[in-house]
Design a protein around this motif. Structure first.
Motif, mmCIF file in Angstrom:
data_model
loop_
_atom_site.group_PDB
_atom_site.id
_atom_site.type_symbol
_atom_site.label_atom_id
_atom_site.label_comp_id
_atom_site.label_asym_id
_atom_site.label_seq_id
_atom_site.Cartn_x
_atom_site.Cartn_y
_atom_site.Cartn_z
ATOM 1 N N VAL A 85 1.010 -1.118 0.014
ATOM 2 C CA VAL A 85 0.299 0.524 -0.125
ATOM 3 C C VAL A 85 0.928 1.484 -0.041
ATOM 4 N N LYS A 86 1.445 0.936 0.776
ATOM 5 C CA LYS A 86 2.575 2.035 0.599
ATOM 6 C C LYS A 86 3.211 2.694 -0.794
ATOM 7 N N ASP A 87 3.962 1.781 -1.204
ATOM 8 C CA ASP A 87 4.593 1.830 -2.408
ATOM 9 C C ASP A 87 3.377 2.329 -3.645
ATOM 10 N N ILE A 88 2.495 1.897 -3.761
ATOM 11 C CA ILE A 88 1.147 2.206 -4.257
ATOM 12 C C ILE A 88 0.870 3.815 -3.981
ATOM 13 N N LEU A 89 0.613 4.314 -2.780
ATOM 14 C CA LEU A 89 -0.080 4.867 -2.415
ATOM 15 C C LEU A 89 1.565 6.549 -2.656
ATOM 16 N N ILE A 90 3.080 6.316 -2.857
ATOM 17 C CA ILE A 90 3.985 6.860 -3.485
ATOM 18 C C ILE A 90 4.161 6.636 -4.859
ATOM 19 N N ASN A 91 4.656 6.022 -5.360
ATOM 20 C CA ASN A 91 4.736 5.345 -6.782
ATOM 21 C C ASN A 91 3.599 6.028 -7.564
ATOM 22 N N GLU A 92 2.391 5.348 -7.243
ATOM 23 C CA GLU A 92 1.433 5.776 -8.409
ATOM 24 C C GLU A 92 0.821 6.588 -8.003
ATOM 25 N N LEU A 93 -0.138 7.014 -7.418
ATOM 26 C CA LEU A 93 -0.800 8.167 -5.969
ATOM 27 C C LEU A 93 -0.192 9.766 -5.820
ATOM 28 N N GLY A 94 1.450 9.501 -6.268
ATOM 29 C CA GLY A 94 1.907 10.255 -5.583
ATOM 30 C C GLY A 94 2.097 11.653 -4.256
ATOM 31 N N PHE A 95 1.894 11.128 -3.253
ATOM 32 C CA PHE A 95 1.802 11.005 -1.667
ATOM 33 C C PHE A 95 3.241 11.247 -1.242
ATOM 34 N N PRO A 96 3.098 12.084 -0.994
ATOM 35 C CA PRO A 96 5.214 12.162 -0.087
ATOM 36 C C PRO A 96 5.958 11.178 0.866
#
Length: 104
Positions: A85-96
Motif C-alpha cells: 500500500v505504501k509503495d502504491i501511494l508513493i509511486n502511483e498516487l503521488g503521496f510524499p
C-alpha cells in the motif's frame, strides 16, 4: 466538517490545491487482527469526501487483488498489505513518502 481548501489557498488551480492537500496529510498504515485471526490492513489519515475515499479504496483493491471497505473515514483491506500500500501511494498516487508511516 469539510473544508474548502480553494478558499484557504486563495483561488489556486485545483491541481495545485490537491497537491498541497496531499502534502499535509499524515497517513498511518497498520495491521489489525479480527475474528478468527484474520488480518486487515487499515489506512487512516486520508482527507477527502466519502466518495474520494471509496475511489481510492477501489484503486487499491484492484491493484492488490483483495477485498475491502471504507469505514469511519478509514480504508480497510483484507490481508496484510502494509508495504505494498505504501509503495502504491508513493509511486502511483503521488503521496510524499515522508508523510506515510507504517505502524508495526
Amino acid at each position: 466538517m469539510e473544508e474548502d481548501f480553494s478558499s484557504i489557498y486563495g483561488g489556486l488551480p485545483p491541481e495545485l490545491v490537491e497537491q498541497l492537500e496531499r502534502e499535509q496529510q499524515i497517513i498511518k498504515i497498520r495491521l489489525d487482527r479480527r475474528k478468527f485471526g484474520k488480518e486487515v490492513t487499515v489506512i487512516e489519515g486520508l482527507t477527502g469526501s466519502k466518495n474520494e475515499l471509496k475511489q481510492l479504496a477501489k484503486k487499491l483493491k484492484s491493484k492488490l487483488a483483495t477485498g475491502g471497505t471504507v469505514k469511519d473515514g478509514k480504508i480497510e483491506l483484507q490481508g496484510d498489505h502494509r508495504h505494498r500500500v505504501k509503495d502504491i501511494l508513493i509511486n502511483e498516487l503521488g503521496f510524499p513518502p515522508e508523510n506515510i508511516m507504517i505502524i508495526d
